[in-house]
Design a protein around this motif. Structure first.
Motif, mmCIF file in Angstrom:
data_model
loop_
_atom_site.group_PDB
_atom_site.id
_atom_site.type_symbol
_atom_site.label_atom_id
_atom_site.label_comp_id
_atom_site.label_asym_id
_atom_site.label_seq_id
_atom_site.Cartn_x
_atom_site.Cartn_y
_atom_site.Cartn_z
ATOM 1 N N ARG A 1 44.258 63.784 41.595
ATOM 2 C CA ARG A 1 44.067 63.517 43.020
ATOM 3 C C ARG A 1 43.982 62.006 43.301
ATOM 4 N NH1 ARG A 1 43.215 67.715 46.173
ATOM 5 N NH2 ARG A 1 42.106 66.486 47.748
ATOM 6 N N ILE A 2 44.506 61.229 42.367
ATOM 7 C CA ILE A 2 44.583 59.769 42.541
ATOM 8 C C ILE A 2 46.048 59.364 42.549
ATOM 9 C CG2 ILE A 2 43.964 57.511 41.604
ATOM 10 C CD1 ILE A 2 41.624 58.881 40.156
ATOM 11 N N ALA A 3 46.443 58.581 43.548
ATOM 12 C CA ALA A 3 47.814 58.072 43.644
ATOM 13 C C ALA A 3 47.815 56.565 43.462
ATOM 14 C CB ALA A 3 48.420 58.431 44.996
ATOM 15 N N ALA B 1 42.100 59.637 46.193
ATOM 16 C CA ALA B 1 42.126 58.180 46.289
ATOM 17 C C ALA B 1 43.553 57.660 46.151
ATOM 18 C CB ALA B 1 41.240 57.554 45.219
ATOM 19 N N LEU B 2 43.781 56.505 46.756
ATOM 20 C CA LEU B 2 45.056 55.804 46.661
ATOM 21 C C LEU B 2 44.778 54.361 46.282
ATOM 22 C CD1 LEU B 2 48.115 55.211 47.260
ATOM 23 C CD2 LEU B 2 47.427 54.889 49.662
ATOM 24 N N VAL B 3 45.436 53.880 45.217
ATOM 25 C CA VAL B 3 45.397 52.463 44.856
ATOM 26 C C VAL B 3 46.702 51.862 45.354
ATOM 27 C CG1 VAL B 3 45.129 50.768 43.024
ATOM 28 C CG2 VAL B 3 44.057 53.016 42.789
ATOM 29 N N PHE B 4 46.620 50.978 46.352
ATOM 30 C CA PHE B 4 47.816 50.466 47.027
ATOM 31 C C PHE B 4 47.938 48.969 46.795
ATOM 32 C CE2 PHE B 4 50.442 49.069 50.564
ATOM 33 C CZ PHE B 4 51.371 50.091 50.690
ATOM 34 N N LEU B 5 49.081 48.548 46.235
ATOM 35 C CA LEU B 5 49.340 47.147 45.923
ATOM 36 C C LEU B 5 50.226 46.513 46.995
ATOM 37 C CD1 LEU B 5 50.103 47.367 42.085
ATOM 38 C CD2 LEU B 5 47.887 47.181 43.241
ATOM 39 N N HIS B 6 49.787 45.369 47.495
ATOM 40 C CA HIS B 6 50.527 44.667 48.548
ATOM 41 C C HIS B 6 51.826 44.068 48.032
ATOM 42 C CE1 HIS B 6 49.481 40.734 46.869
ATOM 43 N NE2 HIS B 6 48.237 41.180 46.699
ATOM 44 N N GLY B 7 52.639 43.571 48.950
ATOM 45 C CA GLY B 7 53.875 42.886 48.595
ATOM 46 C C GLY B 7 53.637 41.399 48.368
ATOM 47 N N GLY C 1 40.357 40.476 43.494
ATOM 48 C CA GLY C 1 39.338 41.309 44.104
ATOM 49 C C GLY C 1 39.960 42.565 44.682
ATOM 50 N N ILE C 2 39.126 43.507 45.115
ATOM 51 C CA ILE C 2 39.620 44.774 45.650
ATOM 52 C C ILE C 2 38.916 45.085 46.963
ATOM 53 C CG2 ILE C 2 39.929 47.242 45.255
ATOM 54 C CD1 ILE C 2 39.772 46.734 42.280
ATOM 55 N N GLU C 3 39.696 45.228 48.016
ATOM 56 C CA GLU C 3 39.186 45.745 49.283
ATOM 57 C C GLU C 3 39.193 47.274 49.196
ATOM 58 O OE1 GLU C 3 38.159 44.139 52.057
ATOM 59 O OE2 GLU C 3 38.463 42.156 51.173
ATOM 60 N N ILE C 4 38.249 47.921 49.850
ATOM 61 C CA ILE C 4 38.208 49.383 49.860
ATOM 62 C C ILE C 4 38.082 49.866 51.299
ATOM 63 C CG2 ILE C 4 37.054 51.468 49.050
ATOM 64 C CD1 ILE C 4 35.917 49.851 46.731
ATOM 65 N N ILE D 1 40.701 60.487 51.865
ATOM 66 C CA ILE D 1 41.303 59.639 50.825
ATOM 67 C C ILE D 1 40.710 58.231 50.886
ATOM 68 C CG2 ILE D 1 43.425 58.623 49.914
ATOM 69 C CD1 ILE D 1 44.973 60.963 51.134
ATOM 70 N N ASP D 2 40.026 57.816 49.831
ATOM 71 C CA ASP D 2 39.593 56.420 49.705
ATOM 72 C C ASP D 2 40.809 55.571 49.333
ATOM 73 O OD1 ASP D 2 36.922 56.686 50.320
ATOM 74 O OD2 ASP D 2 36.229 56.728 48.230
ATOM 75 N N ILE D 3 40.942 54.388 49.949
ATOM 76 C CA ILE D 3 42.079 53.515 49.680
ATOM 77 C C ILE D 3 41.580 52.226 49.032
ATOM 78 C CG2 ILE D 3 44.113 52.372 50.642
ATOM 79 C CD1 ILE D 3 43.810 54.246 53.097
ATOM 80 N N TYR D 4 42.052 51.946 47.823
ATOM 81 C CA TYR D 4 41.684 50.748 47.074
ATOM 82 C C TYR D 4 42.825 49.743 47.171
ATOM 83 C CZ TYR D 4 37.906 53.531 45.066
ATOM 84 O OH TYR D 4 36.794 54.309 44.895
ATOM 85 N N LEU D 5 42.488 48.493 47.557
ATOM 86 C CA LEU D 5 43.519 47.509 47.885
ATOM 87 C C LEU D 5 43.271 46.188 47.148
ATOM 88 C CD1 LEU D 5 42.941 48.566 51.474
ATOM 89 C CD2 LEU D 5 45.268 48.674 50.571
ATOM 90 N N PRO D 6 43.770 46.075 45.910
ATOM 91 C CA PRO D 6 43.604 44.825 45.156
ATOM 92 C C PRO D 6 44.435 43.690 45.758
ATOM 93 C CG PRO D 6 44.218 46.674 43.725
ATOM 94 C CD PRO D 6 44.474 47.102 45.129
ATOM 95 N N THR D 7 44.041 42.467 45.453
ATOM 96 C CA THR D 7 44.821 41.283 45.820
ATOM 97 C C THR D 7 45.274 40.576 44.556
ATOM 98 O OG1 THR D 7 43.686 40.930 47.928
ATOM 99 C CG2 THR D 7 44.764 39.020 46.944
ATOM 100 N N ALA D 8 46.568 40.306 44.456
ATOM 101 C CA ALA D 8 47.113 39.592 43.297
ATOM 102 C C ALA D 8 46.668 38.134 43.336
ATOM 103 C CB ALA D 8 48.636 39.672 43.301
#
Length: 230
Positions: free
Chosen positions: A114-116, A19-25, A5-8, A49-56
């Protein structure tokens, strides 16, 4: 399925422009990262900046001999701290999912430049792989507390142009300073346009100093011509 899933964390502006797509450790989650960013940003999102945070997804990780959340499997190939090899099969799958997320963000009206993409530890490692080995087109990459365990089983694409921020804490108990020196040397050899940042008091986990440096760097890349009202 690479992620569950993805938290935003939405920008405070009604019209985000980056936007930033940021992957956790390893062992973490998108929700945990979102909570940390809310704490670092004062319980609010970034101004534009919208931050997208998926979960593995959770599965068995060989190098830690346990079931946990992670982006790619890894094995130790020797006794040295550099002797770790990441699964390129897993990294290719994550890269494909990152491309899907970036494409969906692009469809909302935010251009790719403009997406990281980026992340902590494994999240940062696989983001570097996605951009410079698989060639995902984005505007910037951020790698925090991250080495590059694909150096023996992958090859960087020629003539990279996407800027990279690589942040390292000298108190990191998992990645030794000489390992990061070797990684930065590898980036230089492959002419990746990167900015190294070494923090004396930071360790492996995400902290406020890492977040501050990351967002300041992203703001320079994604600066608005007029920021009034954001």
């Amino acid at each position: 399925m690479t992620f569950t899933g993805i938290e935003i964390l939405k920008a405070t502006s009604s019209q985000p422009t980056a936007a930033l797509v940021f992957l956790h450790g390893t062992g973490s989650s998108g929700l945990e990262c979102k909570t940390n960013f809310m704490k670092f940003l004062g319980a609010h999102g970034h101004k534009y900046i919208d931050i997208y945070l998926p979960t593995a997804r959770e599965r068995y990780l060989k190098i830690q001999d346990k079931v946990t959340t992670f982006w790619f499997d890894a094995v130790r190939t020797g006794s040295d701290n550099m002797d770790v090899e990441g699964s390129t099969k897993d990294a290719d799958e994550v890269s494909a999912k990152l491309e899907e997320i970036v494409s969906k963000i692009e469809a909302t009206g935010i251009p790719r430049e403009r997406i990281a993409i980026g992340g902590m530890s494994q999240g940062g490692m696989v983001s570097v792989y996605a951009a410079y080995v698989r060639g995902i087109k984005v505007g910037a990459v951020v790698s925090i507390s991250a080495s590059f365990p694909f150096h023996n089983n992958s090859k960087f694409l020629p003539k990279p142009t996407v800027p990279l921020l690589s942040i390292y804490g000298q108190q990191d108990a998992f990645i030794m300073p000489r390992v990061m020196d070797a990684v930065w040397k590898l980036f230089r050899m492959n002419k990746i346009p990167f900015t190294p940042k070494s923090l004396v008091k930071s360790g492996h986990p995400l902290d406020a100093n890492y977040a501050k440096i990351m967002f300041e760097w992203l703001e320079k890349r994604f600066a608005l011509e007029e920021e009034d009202g954001y």
